[in-house]
Design a protein around this motif. Structure first.
Motif, PDB file in Angstrom:
ATOM      1  N   GLN A  16       0.812  -1.220   0.000  1.00  0.00           N
ATOM      2  CA  GLN A  16       0.000   0.000   0.000  1.00  0.00           C
ATOM      3  C   GLN A  16       0.853   1.282   0.000  1.00  0.00           C
ATOM      4  O   GLN A  16       0.410   2.310  -0.499  1.00  0.00           O
ATOM      5  CB  GLN A  16      -0.923   0.035   1.227  1.00  0.00           C
ATOM      6  N   ARG A  17       2.054   1.200   0.562  1.00  0.00           N
ATOM      7  CA  ARG A  17       2.846   2.411   0.754  1.00  0.00           C
ATOM      8  C   ARG A  17       4.312   2.175   0.417  1.00  0.00           C
ATOM      9  O   ARG A  17       4.912   1.213   0.901  1.00  0.00           O
ATOM     10  CB  ARG A  17       2.761   2.895   2.215  1.00  0.00           C
ATOM     11  N   ASN A  18       4.867   3.066  -0.397  1.00  0.00           N
ATOM     12  CA  ASN A  18       6.313   3.047  -0.590  1.00  0.00           C
ATOM     13  C   ASN A  18       6.967   3.824   0.552  1.00  0.00           C
ATOM     14  O   ASN A  18       6.285   4.475   1.344  1.00  0.00           O
ATOM     15  CB  ASN A  18       6.696   3.667  -1.939  1.00  0.00           C
ATOM     16  N   GLY A 277      -5.207  -0.864   5.508  1.00  0.00           N
ATOM     17  CA  GLY A 277      -6.647  -0.687   5.314  1.00  0.00           C
ATOM     18  C   GLY A 277      -7.290   0.200   6.354  1.00  0.00           C
ATOM     19  O   GLY A 277      -6.813   1.301   6.655  1.00  0.00           O
ATOM     20  N   ASP A 278      -8.361  -0.296   6.955  1.00  0.00           N
ATOM     21  CA  ASP A 278      -9.136   0.489   7.912  1.00  0.00           C
ATOM     22  C   ASP A 278      -8.378   0.768   9.203  1.00  0.00           C
ATOM     23  O   ASP A 278      -8.777   1.648   9.982  1.00  0.00           O
ATOM     24  CB  ASP A 278     -10.450  -0.234   8.251  1.00  0.00           C
ATOM     25  N   ALA A 297      -1.779  10.871   5.235  1.00  0.00           N
ATOM     26  CA  ALA A 297      -1.356  10.862   3.835  1.00  0.00           C
ATOM     27  C   ALA A 297      -1.349   9.444   3.289  1.00  0.00           C
ATOM     28  O   ALA A 297      -1.223   8.469   4.026  1.00  0.00           O
ATOM     29  CB  ALA A 297       0.037  11.469   3.709  1.00  0.00           C
ATOM     30  N   LYS A 298      -1.486   9.330   1.988  1.00  0.00           N
ATOM     31  CA  LYS A 298      -1.310   8.061   1.296  1.00  0.00           C
ATOM     32  C   LYS A 298      -0.531   8.343   0.016  1.00  0.00           C
ATOM     33  O   LYS A 298      -0.441   9.501  -0.436  1.00  0.00           O
ATOM     34  CB  LYS A 298      -2.652   7.413   0.976  1.00  0.00           C
ATOM     35  N   ASP A 299       0.061   7.327  -0.552  1.00  0.00           N
ATOM     36  CA  ASP A 299       0.852   7.513  -1.760  1.00  0.00           C
ATOM     37  C   ASP A 299      -0.002   8.106  -2.881  1.00  0.00           C
ATOM     38  O   ASP A 299      -1.165   7.717  -3.070  1.00  0.00           O
ATOM     39  CB  ASP A 299       1.436   6.183  -2.220  1.00  0.00           C
ATOM     40  N   PHE A 300       0.572   9.052  -3.597  1.00  0.00           N
ATOM     41  CA  PHE A 300      -0.055   9.734  -4.746  1.00  0.00           C
ATOM     42  C   PHE A 300      -1.232  10.621  -4.327  1.00  0.00           C
ATOM     43  O   PHE A 300      -2.158  10.838  -5.084  1.00  0.00           O
ATOM     44  CB  PHE A 300      -0.499   8.727  -5.815  1.00  0.00           C
TER      45      PHE A 300
END
Length: 314
Positions: A16-18, A277-278, A297-300
């Motif tokens: 899910q995350r770099n 996820g949640d 935050a999340k990628d992109f």
């Protein structure tokens, strides 16, 4: 001005995350991007983003742990392949120059642009030009680590065109001189002072991006009055002792810094892979208990930072 998150994970990449990298989009302000940290795979993340590596002007490394650094040699080489020919400046702790020069020398890389490496050996202002100031302070982590306070200088207020028109002064070069705050002598003998025809200055924005840290005074000092604070939140509150022992912060720690420093928005990043996820909602809810204007935050993901003058009009 906006933040664009290329990598938001901690320690090692997950599905899910770099690992950590953040771009500050300054295309409207200076036609460039600034990057903060460069974990492994950052150049691949850039390929899937609107960020233009060739238009990157400066790159700030908070500390020399691999998840903030290992993407740097590849990114520097790729910038040449992508036609980047403008100078690039790197800022980071002592050891950055040796790491970069060794990687480039051993790999036989050839850069098509000028690379300037500035090692940070003290706190304070590390960059200033007519538009921006970058200030740094030490954080509390297992190795030397810095946070960055990016200050946009105030801009002149709007020129009072109506007031000038009422004086019978047509638009032209005089307007431009007055906009700069200059004193202008007209052909008819009148003297105009720029300050008399400008509205209130437009306040600059302040963005604070911290490296890895546990709760500390350096973080609160940098965050004071910031429009946006980007703070690591590796763990939730129930892992407080674990976070402290590894010199990391919880979502609660980050929110306390934001609240006490009077920051506007708080953005949590550097999220442990245990929160999938949640489960990320737990981090957000804990932060919002202390600082309502909080985000994870999340990628992109991008976050636009409007000017205060615009905020006041909304």
């Amino acid at each position: 001005m906006e933040l664009y998150f290329l990598g938001t994970g901690a320690g090692m990449p997950s599905k899910q995350r770099n690992v950590t990298s953040i771009a500050l989009n300054l295309l409207d302000e200076r036609g460039t991007y600034w990057l903060f940290d460069c974990g492994e795979g950052t150049q691949q993340q850039i390929l899937n983003s609107p960020v233009k590596l060739g238009r990157t002007e400066m790159l700030f490394i908070s500390h020399l742990h691999g998840d903030h650094l290992y993407g740097l040699p590849g990114l520097l080489s790729s910038r040449s392949y992508l036609g980047g020919d403008t100078p690039l400046t790197l800022y980071g702790p002592p050891g950055l120059k040796r790491f970069v020069e060794t990687a480039l020398e051993v790999s036989g890389a050839h850069l098509t642009y000028s690379l300037n490496i500035v090692e940070i050996d003290q706190e304070g202002v590390i960059f200033e030009d007519p538009s921006f100031i970058v200030e740094t302070a030490r954080l509390e982590h297992r190795i030397e680590c810095f946070g960055f306070r990016i200050i946009e200088k105030d801009q002149p207020g709007k020129l009072m065109h109506d007031k000038l028109a009422a004086l019978g002064i047509p638009a032209g070069p005089v307007y431009g001189q007055l906009k700069q705050g200059l004193t202008v002598q007209l052909e008819d003998g009148r003297t105009l002072h720029g300050a008399d025809y400008l509205g209130a200055p437009i306040p600059g924005r302040i963005v604070v991006i911290l490296g890895d840290t546990r709760y500390c005074q350096g973080a609160e000092y940098l965050a004071r009055g910031a429009d946006v604070l980007v703070h690591e939140a590796t763990f939730a509150m129930d892992k407080q002792e674990l976070a402290y022992s590894f010199d990391h912060a919880t979502s609660h720690d980050a929110a306390k810094i934001a609240r006490d420093a009077g920051a506007g928005a708080l953005i949590l990043t550097h999220i442990s892979s245990r929160y999938q996820g949640d489960a990320v909602t737990e981090l957000l809810q804990e932060a919002q208990q202390l600082h309502a204007n909080s985000y994870v935050a999340k990628d992109f993901w991008n976050f636009e930072i409007p000017r205060k003058a615009f905020l006041n009009e909304m």
